[in-house]
Scaffold this active site. Structure first.
Site, PDB file in Angstrom:
ATOM      1  CG  HIS A 156      -1.695  -1.040   1.617  1.00 45.01           C
ATOM      2  ND1 HIS A 156      -1.231  -2.178   2.210  1.00 45.01           N
ATOM      3  CD2 HIS A 156      -3.036  -1.207   1.496  1.00 45.01           C
ATOM      4  CE1 HIS A 156      -2.231  -3.014   2.432  1.00 45.01           C
ATOM      5  NE2 HIS A 156      -3.347  -2.454   1.997  1.00 45.01           N
ATOM      6  CG  ASP A 171       1.938  -0.938   3.336  1.00 44.54           C
ATOM      7  OD1 ASP A 171       1.265  -0.604   4.321  1.00 44.54           O
ATOM      8  OD2 ASP A 171       1.517  -1.702   2.437  1.00 44.54           O
TER       9      ASP A 171
HETATM   10  C1  XLS Z   1      -7.376  -6.461   4.550  1.00 41.61           C
HETATM   11  C2  XLS Z   1      -6.933  -6.703   3.192  1.00 41.61           C
HETATM   12  C3  XLS Z   1      -5.808  -5.812   2.711  1.00 41.61           C
HETATM   13  C4  XLS Z   1      -5.713  -5.868   1.234  1.00 41.61           C
HETATM   14  C5  XLS Z   1      -4.983  -4.744   0.601  1.00 41.61           C
HETATM   15  O1  XLS Z   1      -8.138  -7.226   5.117  1.00 41.61           O
HETATM   16  O2  XLS Z   1      -6.612  -8.046   3.055  1.00 41.61           O
HETATM   17  O3  XLS Z   1      -4.609  -6.155   3.331  1.00 41.61           O
HETATM   18  O4  XLS Z   1      -5.146  -7.058   0.797  1.00 41.61           O
HETATM   19  O5  XLS Z   1      -5.513  -3.522   0.948  1.00 41.61           O
END
Ligand code: XLS
Ligand code: NI
Ligand code: NI
Length: 441
Positions: free
Chosen positions: A99, A102
């Site tokens: 993301h 991150d």
């Molecule tokens: C959260 C999601 C997230 C997505 C990406 O539950 O799994 O991590 O994979 O935003």
């Protein structure tokens, strides 16, 4: 700087190895069904769980001990990039995912945030060039910051909608810059807490408008990644609009978006929706909408998205069965959207966890391919539906009958000749395959 100095590259040593820092089943070069494990499984590391999260949960503070934690702000972001590429190399994963927040801290405003991103993205680009590691997908985190308190594209506030759009715009530019294979939309707060204050129709319409604008912008800048919706039924919202694959697919069709998206299916989201992992994969596959996978598992005793590393071989086998039947994941991959438990706080645990997950899917791949090669499940299914291959059944599937003819057929029946579904026998056969795949040698 070296962050995992006590660990060398993880190699395949085979099922009888006792080295905890070795693959027992994941052998990147091993060819199964005409493809090497590496080519077919396309493993990815999730940046957030592995390099960013600190192990905090709603009841307790962070516990993770990470060698890069001595840094802060942009220095921390840079240290994480160094650590991440060292990790990708040592764990031997070809892909990674992130993301926006991150990889770089948010600044005091959007402009500063984007400048931080630019700095880190150019650093990542260099590391990608040197290492050959690739970006499976990136995404925008439009749920953590308080500005997204009521959602992003489905927010009641137009400014939040605009802010979210600006972040996705930047995300698409970053994806293009780094050659991302896919771009993910997970609707973290795209849903509602209560219908009592919600204009559901406007929110759904706006969500679709948002996706259309994203499609248009990707086209405008020549970013040709596969767009993926990642369904999840709830958490943090009580109801998320892309509840599961079936709901998401209906939404895409309603708003004429179905040609621009596929699905990124996460195991723990499937179970949260009351489905099995393989159900979601199957539903996507039969509609040609299976794009990528967030490989993890839930805990049946806990009701939330625990994002555990996948270790359940039965589940990885049935998942790989769907993926093989899909002809692979195309531009997608198996991204470990999984985190080490709060108690597994040592940096070494990141390796143990990924080894466990990579080995579990390698086993699943091998066993599922054998099930396919031996026509085990197809044979059972073909036999079970054989009445549709001639007579009245063939007329039904060919559209050559109607209620008059069917009534006439029914009048002529004294009893229906059913056969057993043989569930227990089928499960026993799968167990046999699971154990035999490694007993043979
Ligand atoms: C959260 C999601 C997230 C997505 C990406 O539950 O799994 O991590 O994979 O935003
Ligand atoms: Ni996910
Ligand atoms: Ni999740």
């Amino acid at each position: 700087m070296i962050y995992f100095s006590n660990i060398n590259k993880i190699n395949y040593e085979g099922p009888s190895s006792t080295n905890p820092f070795a693959f027992k089943f994941y052998n990147p070069e091993e060819v199964i069904g005409g493809k090497s494990m590496e080519e077919f499984l396309r493993y990815g590391v999730a940046y957030w769980h592995t390099f960013t999260m600190d192990g905090s949960d709603p009841f307790g503070a962070g516990t993770m001990v990470r060698p890069w934690d001595k840094y802060s702000d942009m220095d921390l972001a840079k240290a994480r990039v160094e650590a991440a590429f060292e990790f990708f190399e040592k764990i031997n994963a070809p892909y990674f995912c992130f993301h926006d927040i991150d990889i770089a801290p948010e600044g005091n405003n959007l402009k500063e945030t984007n400048e931080n991103l630019d700095t880190i993205v150019s650093m990542i680009k260099e590391y990608m060039k040197d290492s050959g590691k690739k970006l499976l997908w990136n995404t925008a985190n439009n749920f953590t910051h308080p500005r997204f308190i009521h959602g992003a594209a489905s927010s009641n506030h137009a400014d939040a909608f605009a802010y979210a759009a600006a972040k996705v715009k930047k995300g698409l530019e970053i994806g293009k810059e780094l050659g991302a294979e896919n771009y993910v939309f997970w609707g973290g707060r795209e849903g509602y807490e209560t219908l009592l204050n919600t204009d559901m129709k406007l929110e759904l319409d706006n969500l679709a408008r948002f996706y259309h604008m994203a499609v248009d912008y990707a086209k405008e800048i020549g970013f040709d990644a596969q767009f993926l919706i990642e369904p999840k039924p709830k958490e943090p919202t009580t109801h998320q609009y892309d509840f599961d694959v079936a709901t998401g697919y209906a939404f895409l069709q309603n708003y004429d978006l179905q040609d621009h998206f596929k699905f990124n299916i996460e195991a723990n989201h499937a179970t949260l929706a009351g489905h099995t992992f393989e159900h979601e994969l199957r539903y996507a596959r039969i509609h040609d909408m299976l794009g990528s996978v967030d490989a993890n598992q839930g805990d049946p005793l806990l009701g939330w998205d625990t994002d555990e590393f996948p270790t359940d071989l039965y589940s990885t086998t049935l998942a790989m069965y769907e993926i093989i039947k899909n002809g692979g994941l195309g531009r997608g991959g198996l991204n470990f959207d999984a985190k080490v438990r709060r108690g597994s706080f040592e940096a070494d645990d990141l390796f143990h966890a990924h080894i466990a997950g990579m080995d579990a899917f390698a086993v699943g791949f091998k066993v599922a391919q054998k099930l396919v090669d031996d026509n085990v499940l197809d044979g059972i299914v073909d036999d079970r539906y054989k009445t549709y291959t001639d007579g009245i059944g063939l007329d039904i599937v060919n559209g050559q009958t109607d209620f008059h003819k069917l009534e006439k057929h029914a009048y002529g029946l004294s009893e229906i000749n059913h056969q057993s579904g043989r569930l227990e026998s089928i499960k026993a056969t799968i167990n046999q395959y699971l154990l035999q795949a490694y007993a043979e040698k």
